[in-house]
Write an enzyme that holds these catalytic residues in place. Structure first.
Site, short mmCIF file in Angstrom:
data_model
loop_
_atom_site.label_atom_id
_atom_site.label_comp_id
_atom_site.label_asym_id
_atom_site.label_seq_id
_atom_site.Cartn_x
_atom_site.Cartn_y
_atom_site.Cartn_z
N GLY A 40 25.77 -60.35 -1.09
CA GLY A 40 26.75 -59.62 -1.90
C GLY A 40 26.29 -59.27 -3.30
O GLY A 40 27.12 -59.06 -4.19
N LYS A 41 24.97 -59.17 -3.51
CA LYS A 41 24.44 -58.90 -4.85
C LYS A 41 24.89 -57.54 -5.37
O LYS A 41 25.38 -57.42 -6.49
CB LYS A 41 22.91 -59.00 -4.82
CG LYS A 41 22.40 -60.38 -4.45
CD LYS A 41 20.88 -60.42 -4.37
CE LYS A 41 20.35 -59.69 -3.15
NZ LYS A 41 20.78 -60.30 -1.87
N ASP A 114 19.53 -55.36 -9.98
CA ASP A 114 19.96 -55.73 -8.63
C ASP A 114 18.70 -55.77 -7.76
O ASP A 114 18.07 -54.75 -7.53
CB ASP A 114 20.96 -54.71 -8.09
CG ASP A 114 21.40 -55.03 -6.67
OD1 ASP A 114 21.41 -56.22 -6.31
OD2 ASP A 114 21.70 -54.09 -5.91
N PRO A 116 16.33 -56.97 -4.27
CA PRO A 116 16.52 -57.10 -2.81
C PRO A 116 16.41 -58.54 -2.33
O PRO A 116 15.70 -59.36 -2.91
CB PRO A 116 15.39 -56.24 -2.23
CG PRO A 116 14.34 -56.23 -3.29
CD PRO A 116 15.07 -56.30 -4.59
N GLY A 117 17.09 -58.81 -1.22
CA GLY A 117 17.06 -60.15 -0.65
C GLY A 117 16.06 -60.31 0.47
O GLY A 117 15.65 -61.43 0.77
N SER A 473 -22.96 -58.14 14.60
CA SER A 473 -23.97 -59.04 15.14
C SER A 473 -24.72 -58.30 16.26
O SER A 473 -24.11 -57.68 17.14
CB SER A 473 -23.29 -60.29 15.71
OG SER A 473 -24.24 -61.14 16.32
N SER A 545 -21.23 -59.54 6.88
CA SER A 545 -20.33 -59.23 5.75
C SER A 545 -19.26 -58.23 6.17
O SER A 545 -19.28 -57.07 5.75
CB SER A 545 -21.10 -58.74 4.53
OG SER A 545 -22.05 -57.75 4.87
#
Length: 636
Positions: A40-41, A114, A116-117, A473, A545
């Protein structure tokens, strides 16, 4: 008459000046809303704006229309849509980006973020928290304290936030039960006991219906604490940046003509006045401020937050990336420090891998020299780990290519923070908060040597170079490198060949073949190759590498023109057919794990200096091609 009525309704100049004076006298509180998904932010911020009468009529009409189209609360107004501005957010009912809103009451001005969750957007939460003085941590009364609640709280603590509002939201969905509220408060306080918060103020509320948001709810007579808005209006936060020592990061050297040389930037902390003595952070050179220049004329003094140009009395070197500081309170200058790190990228953070470290002031190459521990977001325990995965938090030691000026994050959030950037994608992969310089960095200094690389190379009558052979290789790297060294040795060149298998018998015998070990394998070999090039040798490095980042790290260690990447390009099918060591057969059967090309990736070079396509060519032909290229470039 209408024009006269309109004119009469307009405020006069005196009213405007009085209003602006009143606004300028108000304190500013920066805060953010955070927590888990769907707590509910956005609804809470929308409710705050609505209840404080800060929504215009046209905005309210649009909100009512959007609520019918995208709303999630039936026929009611969906206040979350006020801040969930992205179309994707409205369609999914979630917050993705950080939304900033300004509002004011009679007592205070506010900037709210505000955030994000969702776990995948944790970086956005960290962005919002980086400038906040207070965090509203929302908890769904039905779900209680969740993993993301803990993660956001830990990040808030790491980012210097010391005041928390524990907003137990959707209390209406549990019948405004006091025991539910008290249990959540107990759980959160137990978890947050070691996070260093100065205050945790729990408030039961319903953002949807406005209970305890701006006014006291008669549905919860058992609650005797403050409502949210009154607490935000009165909470005291420590933001006296002007009282801290001067920190002036130089962002630009202004030299419009021969008669003016100024250093432009924004005062990050403290204050500076004409005539004040200042020190260049990295060099320690001193001078005095002759002028403080702005577009509107000179100032006698500048304080935190003001963008100005400083003119010094003396002609001393101060370049972009340096700081002018108070002489009696200098920042640290070091190339190694410990830091809290929050990892944002889907590719794990691996010690030994090279990143770009960027601060408010400076930028340089950096590697994580040690991951000391990972923080368990459930219980704040310190756990041993070899890497940090997406959204994980850890304490690391970092080693930088060049010293930078910095403060501890606890002392200055502006000059004590940094971000880590991927060298290849330029994506921000992590954020860090500096804990302290490493003592080892203070004890180690470069020793000046009379015999340098140039004199060593001149004695050998050759140009130092690192020829870096990379490929799968069985591609033929070692065969080609060995044959090339033979020919150059006969020609009188001073050479040395570092082969992947041979090095693992000694220097790297303690390393396996996980991604973390491969990174460390290349880091060590690159350092050895650099020392050999410093000795004036032609160095041949034959290593798979597989990762571009490590090859780029090796390149950055060398001097200009000293690193030559040679891509021995042999298709996987041909390498598997050759299979000189029988490794492909075992890897394809699952007997060998983390084998490049089978269950571990190989990232081919994008712009190798020499590209050898080996099919239908003999090793001798490819050696001749390398020799021709070396002659053209003046190496032999």
């Amino acid at each position: 008459m209408d024009d006269l009525a309109t004119a009469a309704a307009l405020p006069d100049a005196e009213d405007i000046r009085a209003y602006l004076a009143a606004q300028s006298g108000k304190t500013l509180l920066r805060f953010l809303t955070c927590g888990s998904v769907d707590d509910g932010k956005s609804t809470l911020i929308g409710r705050l704006l609505y209840d404080t009468k800060l929504i215009f009529e046209d905005q309210l009409a649009a909100l009512e229309s959007d609520s019918r189209k995208h709303g999630t609360v039936g026929t009611d107004i969906d206040f979350a849509l006020l801040v969930d501005g992205l179309e994707a957010e409205r369609e999914q009912g979630i917050t993705i980006d950080v939304a900033y809103r300004f509002f004011a009451t009679d007592k205070r001005k506010f900037i709210v973020a505000d955030t994000p969750g969702h776990e995948q957007y944790t970086r956005n939460m960290a962005t919002g928290a980086s400038t906040a003085d207070l965090a509203i941590v929302l908890v769904d009364a039905r779900a209680g304290v969740l993993r993301q609640t803990r993660r956001h709280s830990i990040i808030a603590a790491m980012l210097g936030i010391r005041n928390i509002v524990l907003a137990v939201n959707k209390i209406d969905l549990v019948d405004y039960a006091e025991d539910v509220f008290e249990q959540i408060v107990e759980d959160y306080r137990g978890f947050a006991a070691d996070l260093g918060f100065q205050s945790i103020v729990p408030i039961p509320m319903s953002a949807r219906f406005g209970d305890n948001v701006t006014g006291r709810s008669d549905r919860m007579p058992w609650y005797k604490g403050p409502v949210l808005l009154s607490h935000l209006e009165t909470v005291e936060v420590e933001r006296d940046a002007a009282a801290r020592p001067l920190r002036f990061p130089v962002q630009y050297v202004s030299r419009p003509n021969l008669d003016f040389r100024g250093f432009a930037g924004t005062v990050a902390a403290g204050r500076v006045a004409a005539g004040d003595e200042v020190v260049v952070a990295k060099s320690g050179k001193r001078s005095r401020v002759a002028r403080i220049v702005t577009q509107d004329g000179d100032l006698e003094e500048a304080v935190e937050g003001q963008a100005v140009t400083l003119v010094l009395e003396d002609e001393i070197e101060v370049s972009r990336g340096n700081m002018l500081v108070a002489p009696d309170a200098r920042p640290h200058v070091a190339d190694q420090f410990a830091a809290n790190v929050v990892w944002f990228d889907e590719h794990a953070m691996i010690p030994g891998r090279s990143y770009i470290l960027r601060t408010e002031v400076d930028q340089t190459s950096a590697t994580v020299s040690e991951l000391k521990y990972r923080v368990n977001v459930n219980n704040f325990a310190h756990e041993a780990a070899k890497s940090l995965e997406l959204n994980e938090v850890g304490v690391c030691n970092l080693s930088l290519q060049a010293p930078i000026a910095f403060d501890r994050f606890a002392d200055d959030r502006t000059t004590g923070g940094f971000i880590l950037i991927d060298r290849l994608t330029n994506a921000t992969v992590g954020a860090g908060m500096i804990l302290h310089p490493l003592r080892r960095a203070e004890n180690i200094h470069w020793q000046a040597l009379d015999v340098d690389k140039g004199s060593r190379a001149a004695l050998k009558h050759q140009k130092p170079v690192v020829l870096w052979f990379t490929g799968l290789s069985g591609s033929g790297k070692s065969t080609i490198a060995n044959l090339l060294e033979k020919k150059l040795h006969v020609a009188g060149r001073h050479t040395y060949l570092l082969d992947g298998d041979n090095v693992r018998h000694g220097l790297n015998r303690d390393l396996g073949f996980t991604e973390e070990d491969r990174v460390e394998n290349i880091r060590r070999v690159a350092e050895v190759a650099r020392l050999m090039a410093d000795a004036g040798l032609m160095v041949f490095v034959s290593f798979i590498s597989p990762f571009r980042a490590e090859r780029r790290m090796a390149r950055d260690l060398m001097g200009e023109g000293e690193f030559v990447e040679i891509f021995v390009d042999t298709p996987f099918e041909e390498c598997a057919r050759r299979d000189p060591k029988g490794l492909y057969a075992r890897a394809l059967k699952g007997e060998i794990k983390n084998f490049t090309g089978v269950d571990s990736p190989y990232e081919p070079p994008e712009a190798a200096e020499v590209h050898l396509e080996t099919l239908n060519r003999t090793p001798e032909e490819m050696v001749e091609a390398i020799e021709a290229w070396l002659r053209e470039q003046g190496y032999c």
